[in-house]
Design a protein around this motif. Structure first.
Motif, short mmCIF file in Angstrom:
data_model
loop_
_atom_site.label_atom_id
_atom_site.label_comp_id
_atom_site.label_asym_id
_atom_site.label_seq_id
_atom_site.Cartn_x
_atom_site.Cartn_y
_atom_site.Cartn_z
N LYS A 162 79.70 -53.49 14.54
CA LYS A 162 79.50 -54.68 15.33
C LYS A 162 78.98 -54.23 16.78
N ARG A 212 75.76 -53.04 16.97
CA ARG A 212 74.77 -54.05 16.95
C ARG A 212 74.52 -54.57 18.34
N THR A 213 75.76 -54.63 19.26
CA THR A 213 75.75 -55.04 20.47
C THR A 213 75.07 -54.06 21.45
N VAL A 254 88.79 -59.04 14.57
CA VAL A 254 87.57 -59.00 13.98
C VAL A 254 87.21 -60.46 13.46
#
Lengths: 76, 148
Positions: free
Chosen positions: B92, B95-96, B148
């Motif tokens: 995650k 991805r950011t 999450v």
């Protein structure tokens, strides 16, 4: 993100299971202690495999360890 | 505070310090140099390429120091593997980080379209690399804290 619809009673089960520590449970299911902490606080919903492994440690069916709270609202 | 959170904070501080000191060094050394044409491209190519090994080596050294100090201070043993939560948070955060870098890349290309000097494009590209790394670390820290 944050709180999920899946609740659990891992914390209670640990205490009822010879006061098992988070680290002991983590070692038995093959994750880090941090992950057990996150599961207990409801910050992380474990994968199906991990959920089964946790349930197996307590010798209980999956539903006795994890509960899906959003079931009623989504089924309507 | 968990080991992963502490590690991310150290990583954030080290990233900022390494980048800051490197920029300061490059600026002090080349502030009076006027670069044009091919020399300018060569300069920025070198600046970006040299930063990569410096960052890797410095981060490894800082991480070793952190592990030693943390072990002495808390007697906490660092996790020897990354489990499913670590991997999910890592993905995650990546991805950011990619999203921020692509945004920077588009800005850099926009600078060229708007006929800004090539140095502006390189500065935006260079900064977006830094900002994307910081965004990745901050995102990891946030996910470890909030879940999450």
């Amino acid at each position: 993100m944050g709180q999920s619809h899946i609740s659990n009673n891992v914390r209670n089960l640990r205490f009822n299971h010879h006061e098992m520590t988070q680290q002991q449970l983590a070692d038995q299911v093959g994750v880090t202690r941090q992950t057990i902490v996150a599961i207990e606080k409801g910050k992380y919903s474990p994968s199906l495999e991990l959920a089964f492994r946790i349930a197996r440690v307590f010798k209980l069916p999956l539903e006795d360890v994890f509960t899906y709270e959003g079931a009623d609202s989504t089924n309507k | 505070m968990s080991y992963q959170e502490k590690k991310n904070i150290v990583s954030l501080i080290s990233t900022v310090l390494i980048f800051g000191f490197y920029c300061l060094y490059v600026y002090e050394r080349f502030k009076d140099t006027i670069l044009e044409g091919e020399a300018l491209f060569r300069f920025w190519g070198a600046v970006i390429l040299i930063l990569i090994p410096i960052t890797i080596v410095a981060k490894i050294i800082i991480e070793i120091i952190f592990i030693i100090i943390n072990r002495i201070a808390t007697r906490e043993v660092e996790p020897s593997f990354a489990d499913e939560l670590d991997k999910l948070i890592g993905l995650k955060a990546m991805r950011t980080s990619y999203f921020v870098f692509i945004l920077g890349f588009l800005l850099a290309m926009g600078a060229l379209v708007l006929q800004m000097p090539p140095a502006t494009m390189f500065i935006i590209l260079f900064l977006s690399g830094f900002v994307s790394e910081v965004a990745g670390i901050v995102s990891q820290l946030y996910l470890y804290r909030k879940g999450v």
